[in-house]
Design a protein around this motif. Structure first.
Motif, mmCIF file in Angstrom:
data_model
loop_
_atom_site.group_PDB
_atom_site.id
_atom_site.type_symbol
_atom_site.label_atom_id
_atom_site.label_comp_id
_atom_site.label_asym_id
_atom_site.label_seq_id
_atom_site.Cartn_x
_atom_site.Cartn_y
_atom_site.Cartn_z
ATOM 1 N N ASN A 157 -2.536 16.655 5.050
ATOM 2 C CA ASN A 157 -3.827 16.335 4.442
ATOM 3 C C ASN A 157 -3.565 15.190 3.478
ATOM 4 O O ASN A 157 -2.834 15.353 2.491
ATOM 5 C CB ASN A 157 -4.411 17.543 3.687
ATOM 6 N N TRP A 158 -4.131 14.036 3.808
ATOM 7 C CA TRP A 158 -3.905 12.848 2.986
ATOM 8 C C TRP A 158 -4.779 12.909 1.740
ATOM 9 O O TRP A 158 -5.984 13.137 1.830
ATOM 10 C CB TRP A 158 -4.209 11.590 3.791
ATOM 11 N N HIS A 159 -4.176 12.686 0.575
ATOM 12 C CA HIS A 159 -4.913 12.701 -0.687
ATOM 13 C C HIS A 159 -5.810 11.473 -0.747
ATOM 14 O O HIS A 159 -5.504 10.443 -0.158
ATOM 15 C CB HIS A 159 -3.944 12.684 -1.864
ATOM 16 N N ASN A 160 -6.893 11.588 -1.446
ATOM 17 C CA ASN A 160 -7.846 10.494 -1.642
ATOM 18 C C ASN A 160 -8.449 9.978 -0.342
ATOM 19 O O ASN A 160 -8.838 8.822 -0.244
ATOM 20 C CB ASN A 160 -7.198 9.330 -2.412
ATOM 21 N N SER A 161 -8.482 10.823 0.688
ATOM 22 C CA SER A 161 -9.159 10.447 1.931
ATOM 23 C C SER A 161 -9.523 11.725 2.680
ATOM 24 O O SER A 161 -9.148 12.822 2.270
ATOM 25 C CB SER A 161 -8.267 9.566 2.817
ATOM 26 N N GLU A 178 0.839 -1.196 0.000
ATOM 27 C CA GLU A 178 0.000 0.000 0.000
ATOM 28 C C GLU A 178 0.876 1.249 0.000
ATOM 29 O O GLU A 178 1.989 1.243 0.528
ATOM 30 C CB GLU A 178 -0.895 0.029 1.246
ATOM 31 N N PHE A 179 0.368 2.328 -0.586
ATOM 32 C CA PHE A 179 1.077 3.608 -0.543
ATOM 33 C C PHE A 179 0.056 4.738 -0.597
ATOM 34 O O PHE A 179 -1.058 4.560 -1.075
ATOM 35 C CB PHE A 179 2.095 3.724 -1.682
ATOM 36 N N MET A 180 0.457 5.870 -0.063
ATOM 37 C CA MET A 180 -0.412 7.055 -0.040
ATOM 38 C C MET A 180 0.442 8.296 -0.239
ATOM 39 O O MET A 180 1.650 8.270 -0.019
ATOM 40 C CB MET A 180 -1.152 7.170 1.298
ATOM 41 N N LYS A 181 -0.221 9.398 -0.614
ATOM 42 C CA LYS A 181 0.433 10.687 -0.751
ATOM 43 C C LYS A 181 -0.292 11.694 0.129
ATOM 44 O O LYS A 181 -1.500 11.578 0.349
ATOM 45 C CB LYS A 181 0.376 11.185 -2.196
ATOM 46 N N ALA A 182 0.465 12.677 0.590
ATOM 47 C CA ALA A 182 -0.126 13.755 1.379
ATOM 48 C C ALA A 182 0.550 15.068 1.015
ATOM 49 O O ALA A 182 1.675 15.090 0.500
ATOM 50 C CB ALA A 182 0.049 13.486 2.876
#
Length: 148
Positions: free
Chosen positions: A105-109, A88-92
């Motif tokens: 601020n987390w993108h896509n959430s 899993e990975f995320m961007k902020a």
């Protein structure tokens, strides 16, 4: 002639090796859990980036992750990428809302996260989610205690 300030200097309070203590309250995202681990924040590539590598073991999960902070000169904001050993990975997008508080601020959430010193050698990370009570519910709290 004055030397230009490096925007990554604001991360100095995070640099080092940390003992990590997790508290995961029961929420719509998870059951209660707790545990600990270790992590390290360090500068890389001519001080243009700060990375975070950690390992943690909670009662229900064991995981590791790698993260990268970078200054986006064009947008004048910090970018953050989070990569878990699960794939899993995320961007902020993040910024300092005052001298001592880094807010994500987390993108896509709808998740928001903060890093804030609570005393010398201790930092608290809180992840929050908007609740239907016109407030944000804490869904993760991590206390970092500096080891070196």
């Amino acid at each position: 002639m004055s030397e230009e300030l490096n925007p990554m200097d604001k991360f100095n309070f995070l640099l080092g090796v940390w003992k990590i203590e997790y508290q995961v309250p029961k929420s719509q995202f998870s059951e209660y859990d707790s545990g600990g681990g270790e992590g390290e924040f360090k500068r890389i590539l001519k001080n243009k980036y700060v990375t975070f590598d950690y390992y943690a073991k909670l009662s229900k999960i064991e995981d590791a992750a790698h993260a990268i902070f970078a200054w986006d000169e064009k947008s004048k904001i910090y970018r953050y990428w989070w990569f878990e050993d699960s794939g899993e990975f995320m961007k902020a997008t993040c910024n300092f809302i005052n001298e001592n508080t880094l807010c994500f601020n987390w993108h896509n959430s709808l998740l928001v996260q903060t890093f804030q010193p609570i005393e010398n050698g201790k930092i608290v990370l809180q992840m929050r989610y908007p609740s239907n009570k016109n407030d944000y519910e804490v869904i993760l709290e991590v206390v970092f205690t500096k080891m070196k």
